[in-house]
Design an enzyme around this catalytic site. Sequence first.
Site, PDB file in Angstrom:
ATOM      1  N   MET B  42       0.853  -1.195   0.000  1.00  0.00           N
ATOM      2  CA  MET B  42       0.000   0.000   0.000  1.00  0.00           C
ATOM      3  C   MET B  42       0.892   1.248   0.000  1.00  0.00           C
ATOM      4  SD  MET B  42      -2.978  -1.285   2.627  1.00  0.00           S
ATOM      5  CE  MET B  42      -1.925  -1.454   4.059  1.00  0.00           C
ATOM      6  N   ASP B  43       1.441   1.536  -1.149  1.00  0.00           N
ATOM      7  CA  ASP B  43       2.461   2.578  -1.248  1.00  0.00           C
ATOM      8  C   ASP B  43       1.895   3.860  -1.849  1.00  0.00           C
ATOM      9  OD1 ASP B  43       5.729   2.767  -2.901  1.00  0.00           O
ATOM     10  OD2 ASP B  43       5.013   3.581  -0.988  1.00  0.00           O
TER      11      ASP B  43
END
Lengths: 333, 270
Positions: B42-43
Amino acid sequence: MSWVAWLSLRLFHLVYAIYLALWSIYTRWFVSEPSSLTSVRDKLPAHLAVNLACSEDMTGDETVKEAFLACAERAVLYCRQAGIRRLTMYDRHGILLSASGLLKHRLSTADCAVQPERLKPSIVYPPTPPSSDDSDSQFSGDEALGDSVGLVTVCPELAKNEPIKKAGRTKGSLRRRSRACRISFTATPNVVVQVASQTAGKAVLASVANRLLHAAQQSSESMPGRDAKSISTTATELQYILEGANSPTFSAPDLMIVHNVSCPSRQCSPMELHAFPPWQIRLTEFFYDGAWSLRTRVLRHLADTLAPFSLLTEVEFRKALDEYASAQFRVGR
Amino acid sequence: MAAAYASSSIFRARERLVDLFQRAVVAALRTGPIPRHVAFVMDGNRRYARSLGVRVVDGHVSGYYALRRVLEILYLLGVEHVTAYAFAIDNFKRTPEEVDALMSLAQDRLIEFCEHGGVLREYGVRLVAVGNISLCPPGVQDAIRRAEEMTKDNTRAVFNLCISYASRDEITTAVNTTVNEKLASQSPTPITVADLDAHMMTARGNSPPLDIFVRTSGVLRLSDFLLWQCNEDTQIQFIRRYWPEIGLLDIIPILLDYQRKVWSKPASES
């Protein structure tokens, strides 16, 4: 209504396939040309890996081996021109590993700067003494140099025990310089080339675990009446074992180019890693161009023999270097 | 007042339409092969926040809502195991303010996930915390324990929440655990890859091999996430959008790519 859903899915796939084909054409014709191999970039990978993939059913094909060898030769040439000093050629099934003798021979005849030499694998297993080996034996031509750890160094750097690279002023160094001149006829830097397969991956970790188990058991046997002491290896210790500190073992590549040598059954299929050793890819930057050129695909549709394989190209290599140069590394921050 | 009522009605109608569209797309996708295990990095929360000119912590809150959205889509599709990289061991190097904010967010939202009306409760999902949890503050450790307890009887799906996690740490722990078990049992058989596999943290939830690995924000690295699980036959997808922006339209091509792979396999391999 389920037939509506079924039909809708087929429609999604049709639209998606058309989109991928158009995108493939766009990226080839309308995206700007990458910088040349010798361009100055913000950063260059110190260690590049090229991961060659082919269909499962073609792994025994002699022509695939030739295609892999050709890719390896090209990769070495591009690395030399770009100034990359370490290259790992990887394929899952060990096709290059089984042909490492032939590869070494081809690289040697292509460039006199390379002196073939057999290096024993340098992975250090603690604390058990390493098993005896024949490291003093000389390289003997075409024999396969694959070993149990699935990693072979094909082209070593001119290392410490080699003739001195820089010329000195004394009589001895003049003699050494003349030997260096005999070995190196070009000014381009040499490239350390390693060849690896999946046996250098998870199996090595299992092997290391067995060595640790064996060491703990031996330690317990030397002290009868006491239970075997449990182990508590750290990630740093494992890193030292697997990547090595003082010798050319399998260090983590900075950049990996994944290349489909055989025609993928689907245009622009997503990247896969084909069992590349997992420990080493922690911070590796990836480059993958899943599309074969339209021309190649058309030729292939006409006849397989017109375009049996896709070899690593200089444009692909240059794009990979450009991507790497623009990457930002925050490492968690 | 009439204008506010009309605006609210339009908003509700739009939400309803979006929901109907989503369900129709999911129904269509479900007629094809569905992956069993999908993982996400989840960047991009901070870059998303900076692009909007808001605080970094607001980017992380948006990231939480994106996670809820994505989990709902995947569980509707029938994906049984989802793994998400919430917080890396390396992330402790960030500023104390940001680390505290992230830990506080984790502590508050974990229970919300599992309570009545939460995603995990609604879809019968069991939460498995994966990582070196002892590095987290006591409040977060307690929230994790409570969340796992609340969901332990859920059997429809699994959510592996990687918190205080690093893949090399996971591999090292697996090596140590496997060796120590062999020592304790005095088993004569050598350690195999399958033994190490069984001691990976994702094995706690009996998660199968990873089918799809997704990283948002355009970064082309694995960043010490699921290295052991994704190096073989996993499709690696790098998408340019930031994590808080992710939605159904990003998931559709990922699913289609997976289905194309399954359909192109010879019948003997299927």
